[in-house]
Enzyme design. Structure first.
Site, mmCIF file in Angstrom:
data_model
loop_
_atom_site.group_PDB
_atom_site.id
_atom_site.type_symbol
_atom_site.label_atom_id
_atom_site.label_comp_id
_atom_site.label_asym_id
_atom_site.label_seq_id
_atom_site.Cartn_x
_atom_site.Cartn_y
_atom_site.Cartn_z
ATOM 1 N N GLU A 160 0.823 -1.212 0.000
ATOM 2 C CA GLU A 160 0.000 0.000 0.000
ATOM 3 C C GLU A 160 0.854 1.258 0.000
ATOM 4 O OE1 GLU A 160 -3.233 2.762 0.410
ATOM 5 O OE2 GLU A 160 -2.962 0.781 -0.513
ATOM 6 N N HIS B 289 2.541 1.799 -3.326
ATOM 7 C CA HIS B 289 1.575 2.275 -4.318
ATOM 8 C C HIS B 289 1.335 3.774 -4.161
ATOM 9 C CE1 HIS B 289 -1.747 2.449 -7.049
ATOM 10 N NE2 HIS B 289 -2.638 2.683 -6.105
ATOM 11 N N HIS C 63 -12.624 2.725 -9.683
ATOM 12 C CA HIS C 63 -11.267 3.212 -9.441
ATOM 13 C C HIS C 63 -10.314 2.829 -10.571
ATOM 14 C CE1 HIS C 63 -7.687 3.587 -6.440
ATOM 15 N NE2 HIS C 63 -7.896 4.699 -7.105
ATOM 16 N N HIS D 252 -19.484 -10.861 -16.083
ATOM 17 C CA HIS D 252 -18.199 -10.429 -16.625
ATOM 18 C C HIS D 252 -17.733 -11.375 -17.729
ATOM 19 C CE1 HIS D 252 -14.220 -8.836 -17.039
ATOM 20 N NE2 HIS D 252 -13.662 -9.970 -16.634
ATOM 21 N N HIS E 104 -3.353 -10.126 -16.507
ATOM 22 C CA HIS E 104 -4.729 -9.863 -16.948
ATOM 23 C C HIS E 104 -5.012 -8.358 -16.919
ATOM 24 C CE1 HIS E 104 -8.786 -11.156 -17.819
ATOM 25 N NE2 HIS E 104 -9.282 -10.473 -16.795
#
Length: 304
Positions: free
Chosen positions: A60, A63, A125, A216, A278
């Site tokens: 975190e 990032h 996001h 999806h 991905h």
């Protein structure tokens, strides 16, 4: 001459950095590290530099550092490009979009840390970051004058391909959102088989999580078919226009790889490397589709 070289290097750094932000955000989500710094922002657990370093804190905090550092690069690039290439019609728009959506995704991330948000909001996001990435990528291509190298001002694109280009790009954003929703609702492994939720029976989803997962998959399957058709159309009608011809063939190859990694995410039980690949592939695909829209906006009309 030197200034042109410097801005090119700067643009490449900003593009790679924006890609790292996307992958970093995906890594935070996939490793459940979003609360690694607690309910503290911009500090981490109330400290400028955290003392207690766990895996979640490292992911975190890293990032956040990458986002802040790259954010500065993107703002400088946007201003620099605005001044130097403002005469190119897309430059100011792309510069604004890159900065605006970068700030917006940072604010959504901060709001999640401080107050928490619902899954359907959090799923936005990644998509918001993706718009910023695509804007930076296109800005970089303008800086490198890629459109001139491919004679973008001489392209002749038919109405059918124009409609499909815009349509599939907008639709790809829906696919991205549904994929993000799978992660944020923790629906990734609700269906243990592929392509059906359970291959031993054909039935409608039983709950919201299965609907999210299978929705999806259906959305992803449709974009594979759609891009296959567009690639075939480009192969048949645009062999003399290399950027259109190869652009759509590459887009089809990327979406096939994207679908394959999506399958492997399920079959490998969320292998982290496969899951990040991905995310990388959909980022590259969306960037390429946005470039194809730029080409469409510069082309002349034909009846093909």
């Amino acid at each position: 001459m030197h200034q042109s070289k410097y801005i090119k290097w700067f643009a490449v750094a900003a593009t790679v950095g924006m890609l790292l932000i996307l992958l970093g955000g995906a890594l935070v989500t996939k490793t459940d590290s979003g609360m690694g710094c607690g309910r503290s922002w911009p500090s981490c657990n109330g400290e400028l530099i955290p003392d207690d370093i766990t895996a979640e804190v490292l992911i975190e905090f890293s990032h956040r550092l990458v986002t802040g550092s790259v954010g500065i690069l993107i703002v400088i690039l946007a201003v620099w490009a605005w001044i130097k290439y403002g005469h190119i019609r897309e430059t100011k728009f792309l510069a604004f979009m890159a900065v605006f959506f970068l700030i917006l995704q940072a604010l959504i991330g901060a709001a999640q840390v401080l107050w928490g948000q619902g899954d359907f909001i959090l799923a936005l996001h990644f998509g918001i970051s993706l718009i910023s990435f695509a804007s930076v990528l296109l800005l970089t291509l303008l800086v490198f004058e890629v459109d001139r190298k491919f004679d973008a001002d001489r392209l002749v694109i038919g109405k059918k391909l124009k409609v499909h280009t815009i349509g599939v790009t907008l639709y790809s954003y829906i696919v991205v959102y549904t994929g993000a929703l799978v992660r944020h609702t923790e629906s990734s492994l609700i269906c243990s088989d592929w392509p059906l939720c359970r291959n031993d029976q054909f039935a409608l989803p039983n709950n919201m999580y299965e609907w999210v997962q299978m929705g999806h998959r259906a959305a992803a399957g449709l974009i594979v078919i759609w891009l296959a058709y567009i690639a075939w159309h480009a192969f048949k009608n645009y062999k003399e226009q290399r950027v259109i011809y190869w652009g759509w063939i590459i887009a089809f190859i990327i979406v096939l790889l994207q679908a394959t990694t999506g399958m492997l995410v399920v079959l490998t039980k969320l292998n982290l490397a496969v899951a990040l690949l991905h995310s990388l592939l959909i980022s590259l695909l969306f960037g390429l589709l946005c470039y194809m829209i730029l080409l469409v906006s510069r082309s002349r009309f034909s009846n093909k």
